[in-house]
Design a protein around this motif. Structure first.
Motif, PDB file in Angstrom:
ATOM      1  N   VAL A  70      19.806 -20.443  -8.649  1.00 43.81           N
ATOM      2  CA  VAL A  70      19.762 -19.281  -7.755  1.00 43.81           C
ATOM      3  C   VAL A  70      21.154 -19.003  -7.196  1.00 43.81           C
ATOM      4  O   VAL A  70      21.596 -17.857  -7.161  1.00 43.81           O
ATOM      5  N   ALA A  71      21.850 -20.039  -6.768  1.00 45.84           N
ATOM      6  CA  ALA A  71      23.201 -19.866  -6.229  1.00 45.84           C
ATOM      7  C   ALA A  71      24.100 -19.186  -7.254  1.00 45.84           C
ATOM      8  O   ALA A  71      24.850 -18.259  -6.920  1.00 45.84           O
ATOM      9  N   GLU A  72      23.994 -19.614  -8.493  1.00 46.88           N
ATOM     10  CA  GLU A  72      24.812 -19.025  -9.549  1.00 46.88           C
ATOM     11  C   GLU A  72      24.446 -17.551  -9.767  1.00 46.88           C
ATOM     12  O   GLU A  72      25.320 -16.698  -9.889  1.00 46.88           O
ATOM     13  N   GLN A  73      23.161 -17.252  -9.770  1.00 49.24           N
ATOM     14  CA  GLN A  73      22.709 -15.879 -10.010  1.00 49.24           C
ATOM     15  C   GLN A  73      23.125 -14.912  -8.911  1.00 49.24           C
ATOM     16  O   GLN A  73      23.416 -13.756  -9.183  1.00 49.24           O
ATOM     17  N   ILE A  74      23.143 -15.401  -7.659  1.00 46.79           N
ATOM     18  CA  ILE A  74      23.467 -14.482  -6.563  1.00 46.79           C
ATOM     19  C   ILE A  74      24.937 -14.522  -6.164  1.00 46.79           C
ATOM     20  O   ILE A  74      25.370 -13.756  -5.309  1.00 46.79           O
ATOM     21  N   GLY A  75      25.694 -15.424  -6.781  1.00 43.94           N
ATOM     22  CA  GLY A  75      27.136 -15.432  -6.565  1.00 43.94           C
ATOM     23  C   GLY A  75      27.616 -16.133  -5.312  1.00 43.94           C
ATOM     24  O   GLY A  75      28.608 -15.729  -4.721  1.00 43.94           O
ATOM     25  N   ILE A  76      26.910 -17.201  -4.906  1.00 42.35           N
ATOM     26  CA  ILE A  76      27.404 -18.023  -3.797  1.00 42.35           C
ATOM     27  C   ILE A  76      27.472 -19.460  -4.280  1.00 42.35           C
ATOM     28  O   ILE A  76      26.872 -19.828  -5.290  1.00 42.35           O
ATOM     29  N   SER A  77      28.195 -20.280  -3.546  1.00 46.53           N
ATOM     30  CA  SER A  77      28.330 -21.682  -3.945  1.00 46.53           C
ATOM     31  C   SER A  77      27.039 -22.438  -3.650  1.00 46.53           C
ATOM     32  O   SER A  77      26.242 -22.042  -2.795  1.00 46.53           O
ATOM     33  N   GLU A  78      26.860 -23.530  -4.365  1.00 52.84           N
ATOM     34  CA  GLU A  78      25.703 -24.393  -4.108  1.00 52.84           C
ATOM     35  C   GLU A  78      25.745 -24.922  -2.679  1.00 52.84           C
ATOM     36  O   GLU A  78      24.706 -25.066  -2.036  1.00 52.84           O
ATOM     37  N   THR A  79      26.951 -25.189  -2.197  1.00 52.55           N
ATOM     38  CA  THR A  79      27.106 -25.688  -0.831  1.00 52.55           C
ATOM     39  C   THR A  79      26.600 -24.669   0.182  1.00 52.55           C
ATOM     40  O   THR A  79      25.871 -25.018   1.110  1.00 52.55           O
ATOM     41  N   GLN A  80      26.998 -23.408  -0.009  1.00 51.69           N
ATOM     42  CA  GLN A  80      26.555 -22.359   0.920  1.00 51.69           C
ATOM     43  C   GLN A  80      25.040 -22.191   0.886  1.00 51.69           C
ATOM     44  O   GLN A  80      24.402 -22.046   1.923  1.00 51.69           O
ATOM     45  N   LEU A  81      24.460 -22.234  -0.312  1.00 53.42           N
ATOM     46  CA  LEU A  81      23.007 -22.104  -0.415  1.00 53.42           C
ATOM     47  C   LEU A  81      22.322 -23.305   0.229  1.00 53.42           C
ATOM     48  O   LEU A  81      21.307 -23.159   0.910  1.00 53.42           O
ATOM     49  N   SER A  82      22.889 -24.480   0.044  1.00 55.10           N
ATOM     50  CA  SER A  82      22.333 -25.686   0.655  1.00 55.10           C
ATOM     51  C   SER A  82      22.354 -25.587   2.178  1.00 55.10           C
ATOM     52  O   SER A  82      21.377 -25.934   2.851  1.00 55.10           O
ATOM     53  N   LEU A  83      23.467 -25.107   2.732  1.00 53.32           N
ATOM     54  CA  LEU A  83      23.547 -24.932   4.191  1.00 53.32           C
ATOM     55  C   LEU A  83      22.501 -23.933   4.671  1.00 53.32           C
ATOM     56  O   LEU A  83      21.855 -24.137   5.707  1.00 53.32           O
ATOM     57  N   LEU A  84      22.301 -22.859   3.925  1.00 54.36           N
ATOM     58  CA  LEU A  84      21.290 -21.871   4.284  1.00 54.36           C
ATOM     59  C   LEU A  84      19.898 -22.476   4.195  1.00 54.36           C
ATOM     60  O   LEU A  84      19.086 -22.307   5.106  1.00 54.36           O
TER      61      LEU A  84
END
Length: 77
Positions: free
Chosen positions: A21-35
């Motif tokens: 999902v992070a790759e598809q929406i263009g954010i880092s895995e770290t940012q998605l994890s924090l969210l």
């Protein structure tokens, strides 16, 4: 805080990996994890829109709100 992120539930229901999902929406895995863990003070509407598009959901599926009258006392935090 009365606003909770329920993104993990949506990911589990859709049986998708956060990494994908992070790759598809263009954010880092770290940012998605924090969210996912609710360790952010906000989320951009364009990020929320892309999440909803990829996960085929609505913002209310990702965010939940518990009524807390103390919110009025916090002065816009």
């Amino acid at each position: 805080m009365p606003v909770r992120v329920t993104l993990d539930l949506v990911l589990a229901r859709r049986q998708v990996r956060a990494r994908d999902v992070a790759e598809q929406i263009g954010i880092s895995e770290t940012q998605l994890s924090l969210l996912r863990r609710g360790h952010v003070r906000g989320v951009r509407f364009d990020t929320l829109s892309r999440l909803c598009l990829v996960l085929e959901c609505k913002p209310a599926d990702i965010l939940d709100y518990e009524i807390d009258s103390a919110d009025l006392d916090r002065g816009g935090d």
